[in-house]
Design an enzyme around this catalytic site. Sequence first.
Site, PDB file in Angstrom:
ATOM      1  N   GLY A  43     -59.922 -33.314 -10.498  1.00  0.00           N
ATOM      2  CA  GLY A  43     -59.481 -34.597 -11.050  1.00  0.00           C
ATOM      3  C   GLY A  43     -59.008 -34.448 -12.484  1.00  0.00           C
ATOM      4  N   ASN A  45     -58.148 -31.778 -13.995  1.00  0.00           N
ATOM      5  CA  ASN A  45     -56.957 -30.907 -14.034  1.00  0.00           C
ATOM      6  C   ASN A  45     -55.685 -31.711 -13.769  1.00  0.00           C
ATOM      7  OD1 ASN A  45     -58.672 -28.777 -14.412  1.00  0.00           O
ATOM      8  ND2 ASN A  45     -58.444 -27.906 -12.360  1.00  0.00           N
ATOM      9  N   THR A 242     -55.720 -20.444 -10.101  1.00  0.00           N
ATOM     10  CA  THR A 242     -56.676 -21.558 -10.285  1.00  0.00           C
ATOM     11  C   THR A 242     -55.979 -22.770 -10.914  1.00  0.00           C
ATOM     12  OG1 THR A 242     -58.380 -19.904 -10.722  1.00  0.00           O
ATOM     13  CG2 THR A 242     -58.926 -22.195 -11.251  1.00  0.00           C
ATOM     14  N   ASP A 246     -53.583 -28.373  -8.383  1.00  0.00           N
ATOM     15  CA  ASP A 246     -53.805 -29.585  -9.193  1.00  0.00           C
ATOM     16  C   ASP A 246     -52.582 -29.857 -10.075  1.00  0.00           C
ATOM     17  OD1 ASP A 246     -56.351 -29.264  -8.087  1.00  0.00           O
ATOM     18  OD2 ASP A 246     -57.105 -28.225  -9.861  1.00  0.00           O
ATOM     19  N   GLY A 281     -56.922 -19.400 -16.236  1.00  0.00           N
ATOM     20  CA  GLY A 281     -57.579 -20.689 -16.455  1.00  0.00           C
ATOM     21  C   GLY A 281     -56.808 -21.821 -15.796  1.00  0.00           C
TER      22      GLY A 281
HETATM   23  O1  RIB Z   1     -58.556 -26.490  -8.339  1.00  0.00           O
HETATM   24  C1  RIB Z   1     -59.189 -25.734  -9.322  1.00  0.00           C
HETATM   25  C2  RIB Z   1     -60.458 -26.383  -9.741  1.00  0.00           C
HETATM   26  O2  RIB Z   1     -61.359 -26.385  -8.631  1.00  0.00           O
HETATM   27  C3  RIB Z   1     -61.206 -25.680 -10.828  1.00  0.00           C
HETATM   28  O3  RIB Z   1     -60.819 -26.113 -12.117  1.00  0.00           O
HETATM   29  C4  RIB Z   1     -62.650 -25.949 -10.510  1.00  0.00           C
HETATM   30  O4  RIB Z   1     -63.299 -26.755 -11.441  1.00  0.00           O
HETATM   31  C5  RIB Z   1     -62.651 -26.583  -9.121  1.00  0.00           C
HETATM   32  O5  RIB Z   1     -62.841 -27.933  -9.202  1.00  0.00           O
END
Ligand code: RIB
Length: 307
Positions: A43, A45, A242, A246, A281
Site C-alpha cells: 500500500g 509503495n 521488489t 506496486d 529496494g
Molecule cells: O511488493 C513489495 C512489498 O511486498 C515489499 O515492500 C514488502 O513490504 C511487501 O509488502
Amino acid sequence: MIKNRIGVIGSINTDIVCETDKLPKIGETVMGNKFLISFGGKGANEAVACARLGASTNLLGCVGDDMFSKNAIANLQQEGVHITAVKQLKGKQGGIANITVHNGNNQIVVISGANALVDENYINKYANRIKECSIVGCQFETPIEALVLASDICVKNGIKFVLNPSPIKKYPKKLFNNASYVIVNEVEIQEVEGYNPQKPFEILEKHANKLILTKGKSGAYYHNGQKLVNVPAINVKVLDTTGAGDTFLGSFMVAINNNFSLFDAVTFANICAGLKTTKLGAQTAMPTLNEVKKYVKKNRINLQINF
Ligand code: RIB
C-alpha cells in the site's frame, strides 16, 4: 471529490532486505552482499509511486507505535503522501517484511502487525478519505472484507477502483466485479474465474479493457475488445524487482487519472516499473516524474506526458 486525488488502501511495512549471490538451503548459513532497511508495504509503495509522479495521494492504512512505524510515517510525510487516514495504534507493531534478493528476484515473508487492523470499522471511519478520490487502488496485505466494503463505497460514488490481488489468496467475486481494472501477474491470473491454463490469454478477452496481465520482461497484456495487445517492457539491467508491481499499479493509476488511453497508461506503468527494477529496494528505487520524462525523451518513446 478533490480534483484528481488518488487513494490507496493497504499495508505499510518496513523492509529488512539482504542481497545475496546464493540462497541458503534449510539449516544453511550463507554470506550475503548488501543489507538495507527500507520503507515498503504494498500500500505504502503504491502511494509513494503516485506521489513521486506528482499525484495528490491519500493513503489509508494502520501502523503501530514502534520505531519502525514512526519512521514509516515520517517517510510518507517526506514523500508528500497525505496521511490523515493513517491510523497509529498504541501498543501495536508495524508491518515487517523480511526480503531476500537473489539475481534480481526476491523472496518475501511479511508479518502483518498493525496492517491486520485495516478492517471494516476502520474503512467506515475513514470513508470520507475514500470519497474525496477519483481513483482508488488496493492489494491483499490488509483484510479482504474491508476491501470489499471500500470497493462498494467506490462503486456507489462513481470512483474508479483498481484491484491488485497480491499476495494472491481466494477472494469474493464481488471485489473483481466492483473493479474498473484488475492487474495480475502470471500467478494471480490463475485465481480469475474461468482461467484456462491451456489458453492463458483467453480470459483477457472475457474481461477486455479491464484485466491486465503483467509478465516481467515480456511486458504487459490486455485485450482491447478486438485483439490481444502486448505492451513491451523497457530494456534495462534488472537489479531488484521488489516493489515493481506496486510501482506499476501506482503509475497506472496516475496515468488513468490523467486521462491516458489504456495503451498509454500501460506503457507509462511499464516504464515506471522497469526503472524501479534498476535499483535496490522498493520505495527508494521508484522513479520521479522527471526521471520518467527524461527516459521517454532519451529513448524516443511515443508517449505524451503533459502533467
Ligand atoms: O511488493 C513489495 C512489498 O511486498 C515489499 O515492500 C514488502 O513490504 C511487501 O509488502
